[in-house]
Design a protein around this motif. Structure first.
Motif, PDB file in Angstrom:
ATOM      1  N   CYS A 142       0.814  -1.226   0.000  1.00 43.96           N
ATOM      2  CA  CYS A 142       0.000   0.000   0.000  1.00 43.96           C
ATOM      3  C   CYS A 142       0.842   1.267   0.000  1.00 43.96           C
ATOM      4  CB  CYS A 142      -0.945  -0.008   1.203  1.00 43.96           C
ATOM      5  SG  CYS A 142      -2.069  -1.422   1.234  1.00 43.96           S
ATOM      6  N   GLU A 143       1.885   1.321   0.830  1.00 48.55           N
ATOM      7  CA  GLU A 143       2.713   2.529   0.900  1.00 48.55           C
ATOM      8  C   GLU A 143       3.414   2.831  -0.417  1.00 48.55           C
ATOM      9  OE1 GLU A 143       3.510   4.947   3.196  1.00 48.55           O
ATOM     10  OE2 GLU A 143       1.804   4.292   4.400  1.00 48.55           O
ATOM     11  N   PRO A 144       4.102   1.873  -1.022  1.00 52.14           N
ATOM     12  CA  PRO A 144       4.821   2.212  -2.261  1.00 52.14           C
ATOM     13  C   PRO A 144       3.940   2.292  -3.500  1.00 52.14           C
ATOM     14  CG  PRO A 144       5.223  -0.085  -1.662  1.00 52.14           C
ATOM     15  CD  PRO A 144       4.472   0.520  -0.511  1.00 52.14           C
ATOM     16  N   TYR A 145       2.738   1.739  -3.461  1.00 50.38           N
ATOM     17  CA  TYR A 145       1.922   1.583  -4.671  1.00 50.38           C
ATOM     18  C   TYR A 145       1.695   2.878  -5.464  1.00 50.38           C
ATOM     19  CZ  TYR A 145      -2.212   0.413  -7.525  1.00 50.38           C
ATOM     20  OH  TYR A 145      -3.106   0.241  -8.545  1.00 50.38           O
ATOM     21  N   ILE A 147       3.207   5.831  -5.619  1.00 46.58           N
ATOM     22  CA  ILE A 147       4.297   6.743  -5.967  1.00 46.58           C
ATOM     23  C   ILE A 147       4.821   6.534  -7.387  1.00 46.58           C
ATOM     24  CG2 ILE A 147       6.613   7.507  -5.361  1.00 46.58           C
ATOM     25  CD1 ILE A 147       4.501   8.532  -3.492  1.00 46.58           C
ATOM     26  N   PRO A 148       5.137   5.308  -7.834  1.00 45.34           N
ATOM     27  CA  PRO A 148       5.557   5.160  -9.237  1.00 45.34           C
ATOM     28  C   PRO A 148       4.487   5.632 -10.214  1.00 45.34           C
ATOM     29  CG  PRO A 148       6.023   3.156  -7.998  1.00 45.34           C
ATOM     30  CD  PRO A 148       5.181   4.016  -7.107  1.00 45.34           C
ATOM     31  N   ILE A 149       3.215   5.434  -9.853  1.00 46.03           N
ATOM     32  CA  ILE A 149       2.116   5.887 -10.710  1.00 46.03           C
ATOM     33  C   ILE A 149       2.111   7.413 -10.779  1.00 46.03           C
ATOM     34  CG2 ILE A 149      -0.391   5.889 -11.016  1.00 46.03           C
ATOM     35  CD1 ILE A 149      -0.364   3.186  -9.431  1.00 46.03           C
ATOM     36  N   MET A 150       2.362   8.060  -9.629  1.00 45.20           N
ATOM     37  CA  MET A 150       2.421   9.515  -9.600  1.00 45.20           C
ATOM     38  C   MET A 150       3.576  10.024 -10.457  1.00 45.20           C
ATOM     39  SD  MET A 150       0.531  11.861  -8.302  1.00 45.20           S
ATOM     40  CE  MET A 150      -0.320  10.852  -7.083  1.00 45.20           C
ATOM     41  N   CYS A 151       4.724   9.366 -10.392  1.00 47.16           N
ATOM     42  CA  CYS A 151       5.864   9.766 -11.220  1.00 47.16           C
ATOM     43  C   CYS A 151       5.530   9.606 -12.700  1.00 47.16           C
ATOM     44  CB  CYS A 151       7.089   8.921 -10.864  1.00 47.16           C
ATOM     45  SG  CYS A 151       7.833   9.307  -9.273  1.00 47.16           S
ATOM     46  N   GLU A 152       4.893   8.491 -13.053  1.00 48.24           N
ATOM     47  CA  GLU A 152       4.504   8.259 -14.441  1.00 48.24           C
ATOM     48  C   GLU A 152       3.496   9.302 -14.904  1.00 48.24           C
ATOM     49  OE1 GLU A 152       4.395   5.944 -18.105  1.00 48.24           O
ATOM     50  OE2 GLU A 152       5.805   6.096 -16.431  1.00 48.24           O
ATOM     51  N   LEU A 153       2.551   9.624 -14.033  1.00 52.72           N
ATOM     52  CA  LEU A 153       1.529  10.618 -14.348  1.00 52.72           C
ATOM     53  C   LEU A 153       2.151  11.974 -14.662  1.00 52.72           C
ATOM     54  CD1 LEU A 153      -1.563  11.478 -14.276  1.00 52.72           C
ATOM     55  CD2 LEU A 153      -1.130  12.084 -11.884  1.00 52.72           C
ATOM     56  N   ALA A 168       5.785  13.328  -0.209  1.00 47.93           N
ATOM     57  CA  ALA A 168       4.361  13.082   0.035  1.00 47.93           C
ATOM     58  C   ALA A 168       4.114  12.819   1.518  1.00 47.93           C
ATOM     59  CB  ALA A 168       3.878  11.899  -0.803  1.00 47.93           C
ATOM     60  N   ALA A 169       4.961  11.986   2.128  1.00 51.34           N
ATOM     61  CA  ALA A 169       4.783  11.668   3.550  1.00 51.34           C
ATOM     62  C   ALA A 169       4.907  12.919   4.414  1.00 51.34           C
ATOM     63  CB  ALA A 169       5.815  10.622   3.978  1.00 51.34           C
ATOM     64  N   ASP A 170       5.874  13.792   4.080  1.00 52.72           N
ATOM     65  CA  ASP A 170       6.073  15.004   4.885  1.00 52.72           C
ATOM     66  C   ASP A 170       4.949  16.019   4.658  1.00 52.72           C
ATOM     67  OD1 ASP A 170       8.348  13.979   5.998  1.00 52.72           O
ATOM     68  OD2 ASP A 170       9.733  15.062   4.696  1.00 52.72           O
ATOM     69  N   THR A 243      -1.816  10.670  -3.103  1.00 52.17           N
ATOM     70  CA  THR A 243      -0.863   9.692  -2.591  1.00 52.17           C
ATOM     71  C   THR A 243      -1.389   8.982  -1.354  1.00 52.17           C
ATOM     72  OG1 THR A 243       0.989  11.001  -3.452  1.00 52.17           O
ATOM     73  CG2 THR A 243       1.500   9.349  -1.806  1.00 52.17           C
ATOM     74  N   ASP A 244      -1.503   9.701  -0.256  1.00 55.79           N
ATOM     75  CA  ASP A 244      -1.910   9.063   0.989  1.00 55.79           C
ATOM     76  C   ASP A 244      -3.349   8.569   0.935  1.00 55.79           C
ATOM     77  OD1 ASP A 244      -0.238   8.474   3.142  1.00 55.79           O
ATOM     78  OD2 ASP A 244      -1.399   9.726   4.504  1.00 55.79           O
ATOM     79  N   THR A 245      -4.178   9.227   0.144  1.00 57.96           N
ATOM     80  CA  THR A 245      -5.557   8.775  -0.004  1.00 57.96           C
ATOM     81  C   THR A 245      -5.591   7.369  -0.595  1.00 57.96           C
ATOM     82  OG1 THR A 245      -5.544  10.027  -2.061  1.00 57.96           O
ATOM     83  CG2 THR A 245      -6.637  11.037  -0.181  1.00 57.96           C
ATOM     84  N   THR A 246      -4.838   7.148  -1.687  1.00 56.69           N
ATOM     85  CA  THR A 246      -4.817   5.840  -2.333  1.00 56.69           C
ATOM     86  C   THR A 246      -4.205   4.794  -1.422  1.00 56.69           C
ATOM     87  OG1 THR A 246      -4.667   6.875  -4.511  1.00 56.69           O
ATOM     88  CG2 THR A 246      -4.007   4.571  -4.353  1.00 56.69           C
ATOM     89  N   ARG A 247      -3.097   5.136  -0.767  1.00 58.53           N
ATOM     90  CA  ARG A 247      -2.466   4.198   0.170  1.00 58.53           C
ATOM     91  C   ARG A 247      -3.451   3.718   1.223  1.00 58.53           C
ATOM     92  NH1 ARG A 247       2.861   7.906   1.474  1.00 58.53           N
ATOM     93  NH2 ARG A 247       4.314   6.960  -0.015  1.00 58.53           N
ATOM     94  N   ASN A 248      -4.108   4.661   1.856  1.00 56.00           N
ATOM     95  CA  ASN A 248      -4.994   4.327   2.958  1.00 56.00           C
ATOM     96  C   ASN A 248      -6.267   3.646   2.484  1.00 56.00           C
ATOM     97  OD1 ASN A 248      -4.054   5.424   5.773  1.00 56.00           O
ATOM     98  ND2 ASN A 248      -3.393   6.934   4.285  1.00 56.00           N
TER      99      ASN A 248
END
Length: 405
Positions: A142-145, A147-153, A168-170, A243-248
């Motif tokens: 869940c945590e890493p999922y 981020i690569p998508i955000m970079c690709e986007l 994103a975490a900060d 980011t955090d929305t998708t993770r959670n």
């Protein structure tokens, strides 16, 4: 006859005192039968679906994001002042202009091009764990999922995903109820990200690509374009909102399915149910449990007068469990048809801009997870994040499943 809200005899609720999803849903359901409006520690809350939708669509009630410094007792801060025109907090003509310019970049069609990459991302995260038969899903998947998508986007280099993950975490500490302590960390991450995005924007101006940033740079209507600072601010809003929305939400959804093994197997057998599974799981256990609005002027709503500045919390949990909107709302059923639209993405002019991307990420991940993690079960206790967190979900989700070679 209109009644001043302060004069009403209303039930009171401290949301932070509730220690589980079931307890919150049950109490809000009980309160909703008694009153459409309740008192909360910060103001008032809405308990019924129709009222939540109506208030969110009433443009006289403004997003409370712009009031965050005031609510926290911060009188003067450079970080918050620099975010005054963010799409997350803007209102009126400013918000309408930003939304009009950027909306074409966030359509379902624009999102669909990412689906193959999204499938590859979730599969690559599962490859190391499927032979093991157990894992802690938050850290492993869940945590890493996202981020690569955000970079690709955004068109950022894949090797920069760790930077994006830290930023994103900060940045998302702003929703954790500890902003006063975390503000230096938040501001530092914001400055670093702004510098990074500024450089990326300049590269994209000279070397366009098939990505969101290029689309935003070229977004134009009747000669109007986004300024450089608006572009930087929007990218930061995309990262905060996506980011955090998708993770959670992914963690919430899998945690929910551990109590319904027959539904998990059904999803594995019938992946075409993914769309319904996403909507139903977000309705029953959403990572975003409500939002904040304040009266921009004296407002009469449902024959009640809300003075300017009154803070109101439309509860998504209450709306998503309202029997007037959903038949047997306590039932979790991924074959559910009809009924109202789940409220976890919000409504009105501040409806989640990235809803199409969030849906795509969950729609693609869930069937793959169900097929590759058969016989899913909790492997110990789920640890949940503090109830005060604005974006909420499991902190640790230990699971076991049938191992696959």
């Amino acid at each position: 006859m209109t009644t001043l809200v302060n004069d009403l005899d209303l039930p009171e609720l401290d949301f932070t005192a509730l220690d589980s999803r079931e307890a919150m849903a049950s109490l809000l359901s009980d309160l909703g039968e008694r009153s459409w409006l309740i008192r909360t520690p910060m103001g008032y809350g809405l308990t019924r679906y129709a009222d939540v939708v109506a208030l969110l669509r009433d443009r006289r009630f403004h997003s409370a994001v712009s009031k965050l410094p005031e609510l926290l007792g911060i009188a003067d801060n450079e970080y918050f002042q620099s975010r005054n025109t963010s799409i997350l907090s803007a209102e009126g003509d400013v918000h309408a202009r930003l939304r009009r310019l950027v909306a074409p970049a966030f359509t379902p069609r624009a999102t669909d091009r990412l689906r193959p990459f999204i499938r590859d991302t979730i599969s690559s995260l599962l490859d190391p764990i499927t032979p093991l038969g157990r894992c802690e899903l938050v850290a492993a998947v869940c945590e890493p999922y996202p981020i690569p998508i955000m970079c690709e986007l955004l068109g950022a280099p894949a090797e920069d995903w760790r930077l994006f993950s830290r930023w994103a975490a900060d940045l998302l500490r702003i929703f954790n109820g500890t902003v006063l302590d975390d503000l230096p960390v938040i501001a530092a991450a914001s400055a670093e990200l702004d510098a990074y995005v500024s450089e990326l924007i300049e590269r994209r101006r000279h070397d366009p690509a098939d990505d969101l940033l290029t689309a935003l740079i070229s977004a134009e209507e009747e000669g109007d374009r986004l300024s450089h600072q608006e572009l930087v601010s929007l990218v930061q809003a995309v990262i905060i909102g996506g980011t955090d929305t998708t993770r959670n939400q992914l963690a919430c959804t899998v945690a929910l399915f551990t109590s319904y093994p027959e539904q998990w197997q059904l999803l594995a057998d019938r992946p075409e149910l993914a769309n319904r599974a996403v909507e139903e799981s977000m309705r029953v256990l959403g990572a975003i449990r409500g939002t904040g609005r304040f009266a921009s002027e004296d407002i009469e709503f449902n024959d009640v007068l809300f003075p300017a500045g009154t803070f109101i919390s439309p509860s998504f949990v209450a709306a998503n469990n309202d029997p007037a909107a959903f038949d047997d709302p306590q039932r979790f059923d991924i074959t559910r048809e009809g009924g109202s639209v789940q409220m976890t993405f919000g409504s009105g002019i501040h409806y989640c801009l990235g809803a199409s991307l969030a849906r795509a990420e969950l729609q693609e991940a869930l069937p793959i997870l169900a097929q590759r993690l058969p016989d899913l079960a909790v492997d110990g206790a789920i640890t949940w994040k503090p109830q005060s967190n604005g974006i909420w979900g499991p902190e640790m989700l230990p699971i076991r499943f049938g191992p696959q070679a």
